[in-house]
Structure formats: structure tokens, C-alpha cells
Design a protein around this motif. Structure first.
Motif, PDB file in Angstrom:
ATOM      1  N   ARG A  12       7.717  -5.696   6.196  1.00  0.00           N
ATOM      2  CA  ARG A  12       8.194  -4.691   7.154  1.00  0.00           C
ATOM      3  C   ARG A  12       8.366  -5.263   8.555  1.00  0.00           C
ATOM      4  O   ARG A  12       8.802  -4.563   9.469  1.00  0.00           O
ATOM      5  CB  ARG A  12       7.203  -3.511   7.189  1.00  0.00           C
ATOM      6  N   LEU A  28       7.106  -7.608  -6.897  1.00  0.00           N
ATOM      7  CA  LEU A  28       6.994  -8.083  -5.521  1.00  0.00           C
ATOM      8  C   LEU A  28       8.020  -9.170  -5.230  1.00  0.00           C
ATOM      9  O   LEU A  28       8.620  -9.201  -4.149  1.00  0.00           O
ATOM     10  CB  LEU A  28       5.572  -8.596  -5.271  1.00  0.00           C
ATOM     11  N   GLU A  33      11.227  -7.684  -4.415  1.00  0.00           N
ATOM     12  CA  GLU A  33      11.256  -7.192  -3.037  1.00  0.00           C
ATOM     13  C   GLU A  33      11.479  -8.333  -2.044  1.00  0.00           C
ATOM     14  O   GLU A  33      12.112  -8.148  -0.996  1.00  0.00           O
ATOM     15  CB  GLU A  33       9.946  -6.475  -2.706  1.00  0.00           C
ATOM     16  N   ARG A  41       3.403  -7.304   1.454  1.00  0.00           N
ATOM     17  CA  ARG A  41       4.276  -6.128   1.641  1.00  0.00           C
ATOM     18  C   ARG A  41       4.270  -5.659   3.089  1.00  0.00           C
ATOM     19  O   ARG A  41       5.296  -5.199   3.601  1.00  0.00           O
ATOM     20  CB  ARG A  41       3.848  -5.006   0.707  1.00  0.00           C
ATOM     21  N   THR A  42       3.143  -5.784   3.762  1.00  0.00           N
ATOM     22  CA  THR A  42       3.109  -5.445   5.188  1.00  0.00           C
ATOM     23  C   THR A  42       3.997  -6.413   5.972  1.00  0.00           C
ATOM     24  O   THR A  42       4.738  -6.010   6.872  1.00  0.00           O
ATOM     25  CB  THR A  42       1.670  -5.496   5.716  1.00  0.00           C
ATOM     26  N   GLY A  90      -2.437  -8.685   8.415  1.00  0.00           N
ATOM     27  CA  GLY A  90      -3.785  -8.469   7.893  1.00  0.00           C
ATOM     28  C   GLY A  90      -4.491  -9.715   7.424  1.00  0.00           C
ATOM     29  O   GLY A  90      -5.566  -9.624   6.824  1.00  0.00           O
ATOM     30  N   ALA A 125      -1.231  -8.864  -2.245  1.00  0.00           N
ATOM     31  CA  ALA A 125       0.098  -8.264  -2.289  1.00  0.00           C
ATOM     32  C   ALA A 125       0.309  -7.289  -1.142  1.00  0.00           C
ATOM     33  O   ALA A 125       1.424  -7.174  -0.616  1.00  0.00           O
ATOM     34  CB  ALA A 125       0.310  -7.560  -3.632  1.00  0.00           C
ATOM     35  N   GLU A 126      -0.753  -6.602  -0.730  1.00  0.00           N
ATOM     36  CA  GLU A 126      -0.623  -5.644   0.368  1.00  0.00           C
ATOM     37  C   GLU A 126      -0.279  -6.353   1.679  1.00  0.00           C
ATOM     38  O   GLU A 126       0.535  -5.870   2.468  1.00  0.00           O
ATOM     39  CB  GLU A 126      -1.912  -4.845   0.523  1.00  0.00           C
ATOM     40  N   VAL A 127      -0.883  -7.516   1.906  1.00  0.00           N
ATOM     41  CA  VAL A 127      -0.557  -8.286   3.110  1.00  0.00           C
ATOM     42  C   VAL A 127       0.916  -8.707   3.071  1.00  0.00           C
ATOM     43  O   VAL A 127       1.641  -8.604   4.074  1.00  0.00           O
ATOM     44  CB  VAL A 127      -1.473  -9.518   3.234  1.00  0.00           C
ATOM     45  N   TYR A 179      -5.770 -10.098  -5.982  1.00  0.00           N
ATOM     46  CA  TYR A 179      -4.321  -9.919  -5.944  1.00  0.00           C
ATOM     47  C   TYR A 179      -3.880  -8.628  -5.253  1.00  0.00           C
ATOM     48  O   TYR A 179      -2.930  -8.677  -4.450  1.00  0.00           O
ATOM     49  CB  TYR A 179      -3.704  -9.974  -7.348  1.00  0.00           C
ATOM     50  N   PRO A 180      -4.490  -7.476  -5.511  1.00  0.00           N
ATOM     51  CA  PRO A 180      -3.974  -6.265  -4.846  1.00  0.00           C
ATOM     52  C   PRO A 180      -3.982  -6.378  -3.319  1.00  0.00           C
ATOM     53  O   PRO A 180      -3.014  -5.986  -2.657  1.00  0.00           O
ATOM     54  CB  PRO A 180      -4.913  -5.162  -5.344  1.00  0.00           C
ATOM     55  N   ALA A 181      -5.060  -6.937  -2.758  1.00  0.00           N
ATOM     56  CA  ALA A 181      -5.122  -7.098  -1.303  1.00  0.00           C
ATOM     57  C   ALA A 181      -4.135  -8.165  -0.830  1.00  0.00           C
ATOM     58  O   ALA A 181      -3.506  -8.033   0.231  1.00  0.00           O
ATOM     59  CB  ALA A 181      -6.539  -7.476  -0.879  1.00  0.00           C
TER      60      ALA A 181
END
Length: 390
Positions: free
Chosen positions: A74, A106, A109, A70-71, A24, A66-68, A62-64
Motif C-alpha cells: 500500500r 500474495l 498481488e 501486504r502493508t 512493521g 505476509a501482513e508486513v 508466515y501470517p505476520a
């Protein structure tokens, strides 16, 4: 040890750019473009450069961000040393945006991919009391990498990392972390606990010994080995309480022959060779820690000691142990040798037993020595002219 170029290079950043673009952060041009700029940089400089590129390519919020990440987690292609600068980027982006606990989650993870021990340290420096509850929670995590992160990330003197000065001054805040982990089923985790205890011993020997003694009152089968490793610096330094805790009496009845020097003149790049013999003259079995001390010559002519391991063994009554040791004087980036008389000394259960002198000389192919005994500076300049100024 791999070189910086082998760990993080243009190939690493190309793969990281592809992973982040797919997660992303397309087109991830900053990550891709920083690859050719890494040539000639140290490892830490490379990490910083790639970290800045990650911060440039990923979302500012930060939320966006962190989403990248976490993606990317995977994606099986997101692995190895490419994750190290991402860990650093997580810490920097989170702390500059006032994000704390979610970023520590995070990093937990991320740590199974490649340890996030460096990235958690800014959080500990920023607010130790706020970070410690998350660290304690990691000690109960099912993944050994996360449990190790609790111990390794909080080490006061973690190698290649900035010291945690508050924990150097007072290590007691992290003792509950070590208490939770010293019986861990993973040797990987226990090794970190031992190294953390060794860090503590350098500044607070009594705290380290007291902690180890407490663990030995409720041990696992692995605890004695952990304690021995954790107190290794104190044992080498002849710390009486550490030696006594491990069953090594400093006042043992032994007869020592040596060290007997086999190479009275050693050149840089060669080996000092010496023999020694230890006999137990007491009527009982003696557990012995046998080390040796090389007293290196300094520039001002004085000697400074450094302890090296020989063996740890038990000798029955009347038993004799003898051996020959080869000690390398190969050139090291971490040690500068000075020519002249040096001394080697045996150390048994922390106490000195016999010593002998030897002479360290220059490499046979070294530059001629000047009056001080070091290579002649004029000769060095003549042989290695500076490149012309551009």
C-alpha cells in the motif's frame, strides 16, 4: 541491458529498508546493512543477499510476514527492483512453513509491481499439480500482469531461471493455461504465450505445431502473428510441419543468386557484408521466409550453423527481391570466435539455397597469435600480470 549495480544497489536497499520498517519490520537493519555488501556481486547474488536480509528482518511466522508485505504493497515507495528479492523471500518463507496457496495469492498481488515469474517456480517444482489450479485461476484475472504470470511463470525454459524439468519432459499440463490466454486482449500476455509455445517447440515440436494448428481453427485477429512468433525456432530450423502450417512450402520454385560476399576477409569487430537475390519463377504468389545461416568455425576446425533472420515476404509471379546484409562479428560474451574459414548460406522456407566462404581474422589491434591461431598465452600473461597475492 542495465548492469546489476543499476538494478539493485545500496540505494535500493536503503529505500527497501525504509518501506519495510514503516510496514512493521522496524528497524530493518539487515536490509539496510546488506547494501554495502552488494559491491562486486552478480545480479542473482544480489537478489539472494537482499532476500536473506528480508527474511532476517521480517517476522518468522508466515501470517505476520505476509501482513508486513501486504502493508508495504500500500506504500507507493514500494516499487521497481526492490520488490524482486521480496518476491523470492515470499516463496522461501512460505514453502519452509508449509504454506502454499496463500503465498501464490500474495505473489499474484506482487507481480504488477515487478514480475513474480521467478518466485512462482519453486511452487511448481514442489507440487505441480497443486500449483496449477491457482495458475489457471490467474488466466481469468482482470490484471494483465497476473494473466501474464500464468504463462510466463510456467515457461519450461524461462531465461535466467532454472528449467522446470517436469514441464520440459512433458509440457501438456500447462497447455490449458495457454489455451485460456492465446486470444487475450493484451499483447503483453500474448507475447508470453508465444514465448511459452516456443519453449515447448524446442523439446516437443509436434506438440507445439499441433497446439498452434488447434488455435488457428478458432483464431482471434492476432492469432496468426502469435503462432508465427511461437513457432519461430521451428521455422528457422526448417521444420516442415511448422512451415506448412504457416503457408510456407519448402519446395518453392525460386531462382537464387548469392550469397555474394562483399567482404571476403572480415576481422573480429567488423561486419560481413553480402548481397543476395531471389526471383519467384512460379506462376503464383509465394510466401517466403528468407533467412541466412552462418557456419561458425569451431576450435577443432569443424563448422557449426546458426540461423539469422533476413525477411518474411510474399513475391508475386516473376517478382525479384534483392538486398544487402551486414552481419556483425563484434565480440560477445555469449560467443567465442575462432579464426579461419567460415561459410554463409541462404535458407528459404527452411531449405538451403547457395553458400559462400569468407575468412575471419583477428582484430587489427589483437595480441599476436600462437600456433593454434588463438592469442599467444605467454604474450597475454606478460601483458596482464596477476596481482600480487595478499
Amino acid at each position: 541491458m542495465p548492469t546489476a549495480d543499476e538494478l539493485i544497489n545500496a540505494h535500493t536497499t536503503d529505500r527497501l529498508a525504509s518501506v519495510m520498517a514503516a510496514a512493521g519490520a522496524a528497524p530493518a537493519t539487515a536490509i539496510h546493512d546488506c547494501g554495502p555488501l552488494l559491491e562486486g556481486l552478480t545480479f542473482s547474488e544480489r537478489v539472494d543477499a537482499v532476500k536473506e536480509a528480508v527474511l532476517a528482518d521480517l517476522p518468522d511466522a508466515y501470517p505476520a510476514f505476509a501482513e508486513v508485505v501486504r502493508t508495504a504493497l500500500r506504500d507507493s515507495a514500494f516499487t521497481g527492483w526492490m520488490t524482486f528479492p521480496v518476491n523470492a523471500a515470499v516463496g522461501e518463507r512460505a514453502l519452509t512453513r508449509g504454506v502454499f496457496e496463500p503465498a501464490l495469492d500474495l505473489l499474484a498481488e506482487l507481480t504488477p509491481l515487478l514480475t513474480a515469474e521467478m518466485a512462482v517456480r519453486p511452487f511448481l517444482r514442489h507440487d505441480l499439480s497443486r500449483a496449477l489450479p491457482a495458475v489457471l485461476a490467474w488466466t481469468r484475472h482482470p490484471d494483465e500482469h497476473v494473466r501474464r504470470l500464468a504463462s510466463e511463470g510456467t515457461r519450461p525454459r524461462l531465461p535466467w531461471a532454472a528449467r522446470l524439468t517436469r514441464l520440459v519432459a512433458d509440457p501438456t499440463p500447462t497447455l490449458p493455461v495457454l489455451d485460456a490466454l492465446y486470444r487475450d486482449t493484451s499483447e503483453y500476455v500474448r507475447r508470453s504465450v508465444a514465448n511459452h509455445l516456443n519453449d515447448i517447440s524446442r523439446d516437443h515440436p509436434s506438440t507445439a505445431v499441433a497446439t498452434a494448428a488447434r488455435w488457428l481453427t478458432d483464431p482471434a485477429p492476432t492469432t496468426t502473428a502469435l503462432v508465427r512468433h511461437g513457432l519461430r525456432t521451428l521455422v528457422k530450423n526448417g521444420h516442415a510441419d511448422a512451415l506448412a502450417l504457416l503457408g510456407h512450402d519448402p519446395d518453392v520454385a525460386v531462382q537464387v543468386v548469392g550469397p555474394e560476399i562483399r567482404t571476403p576477409e572480415v576481422h573480429i569487430g567488423e561486419h560481413l557484408v553480402f548481397g543476395y537475390e531471389v526471383t519467384n519463377t512460379s506462376p503464383r504468389t509465394l510466401p517466403l521466409v528468407i533467412d541466412y545461416v552462418v557456419h561458425h568455425r569451431k576450435a577443432n576446425g569443424t563448422l557449426t550453423p546458426k540461423v539469422f533472420k533476413l525477411t518474411t515476404r510474399s513475391l508475386a509471379a516473376g517478382e525479384r527481391w534483392s538486398a544487402v546484409r551486414r552481419h556483425s562479428f563484434r565480440e560477445l560474451s555469449t560467443r567465442r570466435y575462432h579464426l579461419g574459414v567460415h561459410r554463409v548460406e541462404l535458407q528459404i522456407n527452411g531449405q538451403p539455397h547457395g553458400s559462400a566462404e569468407f575468412t575471419l581474422g583477428a582484430r587489427p589491434d589483437a595480441a599476436p597469435a600462437g600456433p593454434s591461431g588463438s592469442p599467444d598465452r605467454h604474450h597475454e600473461r606478460a601483458a596482464c600480470p596477476r596481482p600480487a597475492t595478499r
